[in-house]
Design a protein around this motif. Structure first.
Motif, mmCIF file in Angstrom:
data_model
loop_
_atom_site.group_PDB
_atom_site.id
_atom_site.type_symbol
_atom_site.label_atom_id
_atom_site.label_comp_id
_atom_site.label_asym_id
_atom_site.label_seq_id
_atom_site.Cartn_x
_atom_site.Cartn_y
_atom_site.Cartn_z
ATOM 1 N N CYS A 9 0.847 -1.196 0.000
ATOM 2 C CA CYS A 9 0.000 0.000 0.000
ATOM 3 C C CYS A 9 0.883 1.246 0.000
ATOM 4 O O CYS A 9 1.781 1.367 0.830
ATOM 5 N N PRO A 10 0.606 2.184 -0.895
ATOM 6 C CA PRO A 10 1.421 3.403 -0.972
ATOM 7 C C PRO A 10 0.890 4.536 -0.098
ATOM 8 O O PRO A 10 1.521 5.576 -0.004
ATOM 9 N N LEU A 11 -0.288 4.336 0.521
ATOM 10 C CA LEU A 11 -0.953 5.490 1.133
ATOM 11 C C LEU A 11 -0.281 5.939 2.425
ATOM 12 O O LEU A 11 0.286 5.135 3.169
ATOM 13 N N ILE A 425 9.546 1.270 -3.033
ATOM 14 C CA ILE A 425 9.419 0.614 -1.732
ATOM 15 C C ILE A 425 8.698 1.572 -0.786
ATOM 16 O O ILE A 425 8.790 2.792 -0.934
ATOM 17 N N TYR A 426 7.967 0.981 0.160
ATOM 18 C CA TYR A 426 7.054 1.767 0.992
ATOM 19 C C TYR A 426 7.240 1.435 2.462
ATOM 20 O O TYR A 426 7.389 0.269 2.835
ATOM 21 N N HIS A 433 7.760 -1.394 11.793
ATOM 22 C CA HIS A 433 9.099 -1.112 11.280
ATOM 23 C C HIS A 433 9.491 -2.062 10.152
ATOM 24 O O HIS A 433 10.650 -2.446 10.039
ATOM 25 N N TYR A 434 8.524 -2.449 9.334
ATOM 26 C CA TYR A 434 8.825 -3.261 8.156
ATOM 27 C C TYR A 434 8.713 -2.374 6.919
ATOM 28 O O TYR A 434 7.844 -1.515 6.836
ATOM 29 N N VAL A 435 9.604 -2.616 5.965
ATOM 30 C CA VAL A 435 9.514 -1.914 4.686
ATOM 31 C C VAL A 435 8.990 -2.921 3.663
ATOM 32 O O VAL A 435 9.332 -4.104 3.725
ATOM 33 N N ASN A 436 8.133 -2.461 2.765
ATOM 34 C CA ASN A 436 7.494 -3.354 1.784
ATOM 35 C C ASN A 436 7.930 -2.998 0.368
ATOM 36 O O ASN A 436 8.182 -1.826 0.065
#
Ligand SMILES: Nc1nc2c(c(=O)[nH]1)N[C@H]1C(S)=C(S)[C@@H](COP(=O)(O)OP(=O)(O)OC[C@H]3O[C@@H](n4cnc5c(=O)[nH]c(N)nc54)[C@H](O)[C@@H]3O)O[C@H]1N2
Ligand SMILES: Nc1nc2c(c(=O)[nH]1)N[C@H]1C(S)=C(S)[C@@H](COP(=O)(O)OP(=O)(O)OC[C@H]3O[C@@H](n4cnc5c(=O)[nH]c(N)nc54)[C@H](O)[C@@H]3O)O[C@H]1N2
Ligand code: SF4
Ligand SMILES: [Mo]
Length: 663
Positions: A9-11, A425-426, A433-436
């Motif tokens: 999700c980019p929001l 990446i988001y 604290h995870y990056v997706n």
């Protein structure tokens, strides 16, 4: 062919969810949660699902547009880019590069969205915005107190005995934290919600505390006062790890608990109770952003921080003064992306007062505004002034997916991609604290282009194309440099789709604070302002005459089904402005559900339909933010652009209004 692809999700949201997106014949057909995401575990909200509609709707902007004699005409990218580049060259030669204002917000959490700054820095440095409409006052407050704003990792909630949700609309804005609250309650933890509105989170609370808007600092003061009276404070923590506590004690000596109760509209017994709860450790505190959007917002967060510290709930499992988690974003090397040393000139305007600053700017006057990832006409306070400033400027360039209120005013509208049409990446520095990783899933429709493509094309025309001669992956790797030294790579993220960032799970456990003294600072000795018993600017305590004229406190909280202004135009039924009023207001004015009313103050007015918020704090009104002009107009017609006490936050909820029924 039907495929299910992992994405993100980019929001701009607390939760930063992992997605499973269905792609059929180069078209996104469904957005669901990714069950393998360690935190968001397959659940997403309606705003996430609606990204399918945002991508596929016929309302998308598909071609560059230029306003000619008041109407938009389709032009080629070549013409748009050549003309904008020529203007940028001319402006720099004639007035200097700071005659360009970059007006932006954070509509998209993609890391590569920061490359707009690379463009403007390489151009020579423009007028940039400082501060934040969103969380600025509280971030600065926590920097003064602890040296930085750090939160506990989500699963640490398992260690809390008591949980205080203070001005955060969790069920609506932070759904995975809501799930965690339900689990914690099952485990036997006690949940207390402090909010002027009896929101959906209050419904699951063991205790709901209703408070006069903007008075939370005084409530914290009252609780500390009770702790001291009852001897419940954590002496050892105060002695060893804080500085300036005597200033707090002195300040609290200047006011009675009865006066604090009168001002906060919270009974004294509630303060006593909360003193016991804070002493019954571990008690975790989760502050929302609503409670700091006031003139006294920084001071409010500082007082709550002080309460958490005085009770010894800092640096311990299950405790914490959780507000934001800047550690998350600090994992990436932004300078590599933004090249701040390429800036030759600079000027800064406050994000809150950007419009006044545009209207008053001299040496140089603003000749062009470029808007990215923002819709200032609906989101920036005091819409009338925003409209004046954005209409007056010689050239307004808006990079957008939709014809928003801001885009309507533009001279050039450049159509841009949605998240599923570009790789990025988001992450969010708000909750986990995870990056997706979000891959490109489908081609962009029409002539829509990624923001990065637009910067690259303009850079080529302005003579610094070499600074943009990198692939998206190369840019991502630049930001990953610090992580690579810790054994985390972009390749692993791409393969696994999410990556745990190396941040502290329980901040300040070593009791080494990032302040000048290394301690929690309650003082004003290092350039901070002293803690005070400050009240909102628009309140009967600060301005009785104004409160007589405008007796109601207006909140403009975040909408359930839209991220700010992003979704209203996609609803099946056209949205209406809903004016939620506390029971005492509807009783006093004889209002019924769906009555049409006018809400006004000296800045402007908004019309809408009554809903009765039976349990809201007396004299409180809410109108959800984000509504476009064509659906009734932005609530920011009513709000003030005044900055918060520490200059870095907004005062969006520090707003008095009057209301009347109309036909
Ligand atoms: N559905 C949805 N979710 C969102 C967003 C969205 O637009 N829609 N936006 C995202 C973004 S960018 C942000 S910043 C976050 C914001 O997330 P939150 O901080 O949860 O949201 P807010 O709407 O600012 O308000 C939170 C709560 O503060 C309360 N409040 C207002 N004034 C006061 C006060 O003086 N004292 C106390 N104690 N409480 C007060 C409001 O009644 C509300 O319940 O949400 C994110 N999530
Ligand atoms: N009265 C009141 N006002 C508020 C608030 C409030 O609670 N009350 N909340 C404040 C807060 S917390 C925030 S964070 C701000 C949010 O303010 P904004 O970020 O300005 O609001 P959004 O509606 O999320 O997004 C603005 C625009 O960005 C566009 N956009 C989305 N993705 C991209 C992209 O990748 N590239 C480009 N170029 N554009 C894109 C969207 O189409 C949208 O029109 O609003 C603030 N304003
Ligand atoms: S808007 Fe927030 S809660 Fe909804 S899907 Fe996106 S990250 Fe998750
Ligand atoms: Mo925000």
């Amino acid at each position: 062919m039907v495929e299910i692809r992992q994405a993100a999700c980019p929001l701009n949201c607390w939760d930063s969810c992992g997605f499973n997106v269905t792609v059929e014949n180069n078209r996104v057909t469904q957005v669901e949660g990714d069950p393998s995401h360690p935190i968001t575990r397959g659940k997403i909200c309606g705003r996430g699902r609606m990204l399918e509609a945002r991508t596929n709707t016929k309302q998308r902007l598909l071609h560059p547009l230029k306003k000619i004699n008041g109407t938009f005409e389709q032009i080629s990218w070549e013409q748009a880019l050549n003309e904008i580049a020529a203007k940028l060259i001319k402006i720099k030669e004639t007035y200097g590069s700071t005659a360009v204002l970059h007006s932006h917000d954070y509509a998209n959490n993609g890391l590569l969205k920061n490359l707009d700054q690379r463009f403007f820095n390489c151009y020579g440095g423009v007028t940039e915005l400082y501060g934040s409409l969103c969380w600025g006052a509280g971030i600065e407050a926590q920097k003064w107190d602890f040296g930085d704003a750090h939160s506990h990792e989500p699963n640490d909630l398992n260690n809390s005995k008591n949980i205080i949700v203070w001005g955060r609309n969790v069920a609506r804005t932070n759904m995975h934290f809501y799930e965690k609250l339900l689990e914690a309650k099952k485990r036997g933890a006690k949940l207390i919600v402090i909010d002027p509105v009896f929101n959906a989170t209050a419904k699951i609370a063991d205790d709901y505390i209703s408070i006069k808007p903007g008075m939370d600092g005084l409530l914290a003061a009252g609780i500390i006062k009770e702790m001291l009276r009852l001897g419940l404070e954590d002496h050892a923590f105060i002695e060893q790890y804080t500085i300036g506590f005597e200033d707090v004690v002195q300040l609290l000596g200047s006011i009675t608990i009865e006066k604090l109760s009168e001002m906060t509209e919270v009974p004294c017994e509630v303060m006593t109770n909360l003193a016991h709860i804070y002493a019954d450790k571990p008690t975790s505190t989760f502050m929302g952003l609503g409670l700091q959007r006031y003139k006294n917002g920084g001071n409010t967060i500082r007082f709550i921080d002080a309460l958490v510290a005085v009770s010894g709930n800092i640096g311990m499992a299950g405790g914490g003064a959780n507000y934001a988690n800047l550690q998350v974003g600090q994992s990436f090397v932004f300078e590599e992306l933004t090249l701040p040393n390429r800036r030759q000139n600079s000027r800064q305007f406050s994000i809150m007062e950007q419009s006044e600053e545009v209207l008053n700017a001299i040496n140089p006057e603003i000749q062009m505004i470029v808007v990215t990832c923002g819709n200032p006409l609906t989101q920036v306070p005091d819409t009338k002034v925003v409209e004046e400033a954005f209409s007056k400027v010689a050239s307004l360039v808006v990079i957008e997916q939709f014809m928003t209120d801001t885009a309507q005013l533009a001279d050039y509208v450049l159509p841009t991609t949605t998240a599923f049409e570009e790789e990025d990446i988001y992450y969010s520095s708000m909750y986990h604290h995870y990056v997706n990783y979000g891959p490109q899933l489908v081609p962009a429709p029409g002539e829509a282009k990624p923001d990065l493509w637009i910067w690259t094309e303009l850079a080529n025309r302005l003579g610094f194309g070499a600074d943009f001669d990198f692939t998206r992956k190369q840019f991502l790797k630049m930001a990953f440099q610090a992580l690579e030294t810790k054994g985390l790579s972009l390749e692993t993220l791409i393969e696994k789709h999410t990556l745990e960032l190396p941040v502290k799970a329980i901040p300040w456990q070593d009791r080494k604070f990032k302040t000048p003294t290394g301690k929690v600072e309650f003082t004003a000795r290092f350039g901070q302002k002293p803690l005070t018993l400050a009240v909102p600017e628009e309140s009967k305590w600060a301005n009785p005459q104004l409160a007589e004229k405008y007796p109601y406190s207006l909140l403009t909280i975040h909408p359930l089904r839209s991220n700010h202004s992003q979704n209203y135009h996609l609803f099946a039924a056209a949205p209406k402005v809903k004016v939620e009023v506390a029971r005492n207001i509807s009783d006093r004015l004889g209002l019924q559900k769906d009555d049409l009313v006018r809400v006004w103050n000296d800045r402007g007015e908004v019309k809408g339909y009554i809903a009765i918020a039976a349990s809201a704090h007396p004299d409180t009104i809410n109108i959800d933010e984000g509504i476009w002009k064509r659906f009734g107009g932005s609530v920011n017609n009513l709000t003030s652009s005044r900055p918060s006490d520490n200059g870095l936050g907004s005062t969006l909820y520090d707003c008095l209004v009057n209301l009347e029924k109309i036909n």
